[in-house]
Design an enzyme around this catalytic site. Sequence first.
Site, PDB file in Angstrom:
ATOM      1  N   TRP A 170       0.688  -0.364   0.018  1.00 42.38           N
ATOM      2  CA  TRP A 170      -0.436   0.084  -0.338  1.00 42.38           C
ATOM      3  C   TRP A 170       0.859   1.356  -0.082  1.00 42.38           C
ATOM      4  O   TRP A 170       0.252   2.340  -0.517  1.00 42.38           O
ATOM      5  CB  TRP A 170      -1.124  -0.297   1.240  1.00 42.38           C
ATOM      6  CG  TRP A 170      -1.543  -1.474   1.542  1.00 42.38           C
ATOM      7  CD1 TRP A 170      -1.946  -1.954   2.207  1.00 42.38           C
ATOM      8  CD2 TRP A 170      -2.026  -2.333   0.229  1.00 42.38           C
ATOM      9  NE1 TRP A 170      -2.351  -3.340   2.266  1.00 42.38           N
ATOM     10  CE2 TRP A 170      -2.864  -3.195   0.364  1.00 42.38           C
ATOM     11  CE3 TRP A 170      -2.689  -1.345  -0.693  1.00 42.38           C
ATOM     12  CZ2 TRP A 170      -3.246  -3.633   0.017  1.00 42.38           C
ATOM     13  CZ3 TRP A 170      -3.359  -2.938  -1.731  1.00 42.38           C
ATOM     14  CH2 TRP A 170      -4.088  -4.105  -1.508  1.00 42.38           C
ATOM     15  N   ASP A 171       1.796   0.961   0.287  1.00 35.82           N
ATOM     16  CA  ASP A 171       2.849   2.604   1.234  1.00 35.82           C
ATOM     17  C   ASP A 171       3.443   2.546  -1.039  1.00 35.82           C
ATOM     18  O   ASP A 171       3.326   3.918  -1.404  1.00 35.82           O
ATOM     19  CB  ASP A 171       4.346   2.059   1.790  1.00 35.82           C
ATOM     20  CG  ASP A 171       3.912   2.724   2.719  1.00 35.82           C
ATOM     21  OD1 ASP A 171       3.443   3.584   2.795  1.00 35.82           O
ATOM     22  OD2 ASP A 171       4.259   2.057   3.641  1.00 35.82           O
TER      23      ASP A 171
END
Length: 407
Positions: A170-171
């Site tokens: 997700w980063d």
Amino acid sequence: MTTSNHTADRPLAGLRIVEISSFVASPLCGLTLSQLGAEVIRIDPIGGAADIDRWPLTAAGESIYWTGLNRGKRSLALDLRSESGRDIVQRLVSAPGDGGGILVTNAGGRDWTSYETLSALRPDVITLELLGRHDGRPAVDYTVNAALGFPQITGPLDHAGVVNHVLPAWDVAAGLHAALAVTAAVRRREHTGAGARIVLPLEDVALATAGALGYLTEPQVNGSGRPATGNAVYGTYGSDFVTADNERFMVVALTSRHFRDLLTLTGTGPAVAALEAALEADFGRESDRFDHREVLTALFARWFRTHSAAEVAAALDASSVLHERYRSFEQVVESGELAANPLFAELAQPRIGTYLAAAMPASYDGAHLHTGAAAALGADGHEVLRRLLELDDAQLADLEQAGVLAR
């Protein structure tokens, strides 16, 4: 050697981004924009932000992680708690020029870097703020992922607990979304003259991705979520296999042709045909291959167990079956593939050493966009402040003496 990214022929040449960030998403946004040709000025507190010493480290204690995400950027170190330090940030963001007026940060909630404050100084300013959760509460990749559902279906089927994935997916997705959002806002500004206040929560990146891939739609439409499948590929046929010499391969048969070739090379055609008839199945359909994956895998596994990795690789290479041998990071490096791939070029990184560094994955007109080394913390302070704010030597010396500027 890698070349400078500040060249006129790059897609984003002429843009200037001020980045106040740490960890993954925001620095990755800046790195991506830098590779595309923008000048990215990363501003850290004196001594570095929370990620300055993040692992992995060299034997001498230098952060491989930090230098990797900050390649090609200018570096300033300022006392961000002081009025003078904050004033410099505001002046850098609002400095004149068609390509300036852009701030990227994951250090939200600061009035002095808010869109309202900065747009009063430069009406066409573009700010992008990366948040943890959509309501402003803090979150990181690992906590966002825990709340989303993926750890529940990750890992071995006989494991009763949850399994976190090690890739901060997700980063990474948020960093790339951020770079796209900035580019889109610049495009709009060029046509309308309008600035933009962009807010990008990490949580919403994860939710949007999970929704687009159906993970959140299934419970809403079908009343139940996706089950854990271990290493099997959901909805089609794919599994991992162990060879006679204990090597492991991932094999995927997405199409009927892939599946036919897998039957041929494993010599299981007659057995699979008999199984298909007994089950009244149609293995020409992905759904039936998936539903009966366990018995199919048991049939195929016998062939893999009686052949060496070299034999398996040769047979798979001669077929249409999608496959790859499982490898460690060390094995990838030792294979020599990095040097043979134009994505990589030798980079002499001070404090780290010389290594093969990746460029922008997309190639433009046949060429990958490489970038230079990461600067030492604060190394570009004098040059940037002279050029953009027209500070003279005496003013720079005063800032250093006051503890506002470090290099």
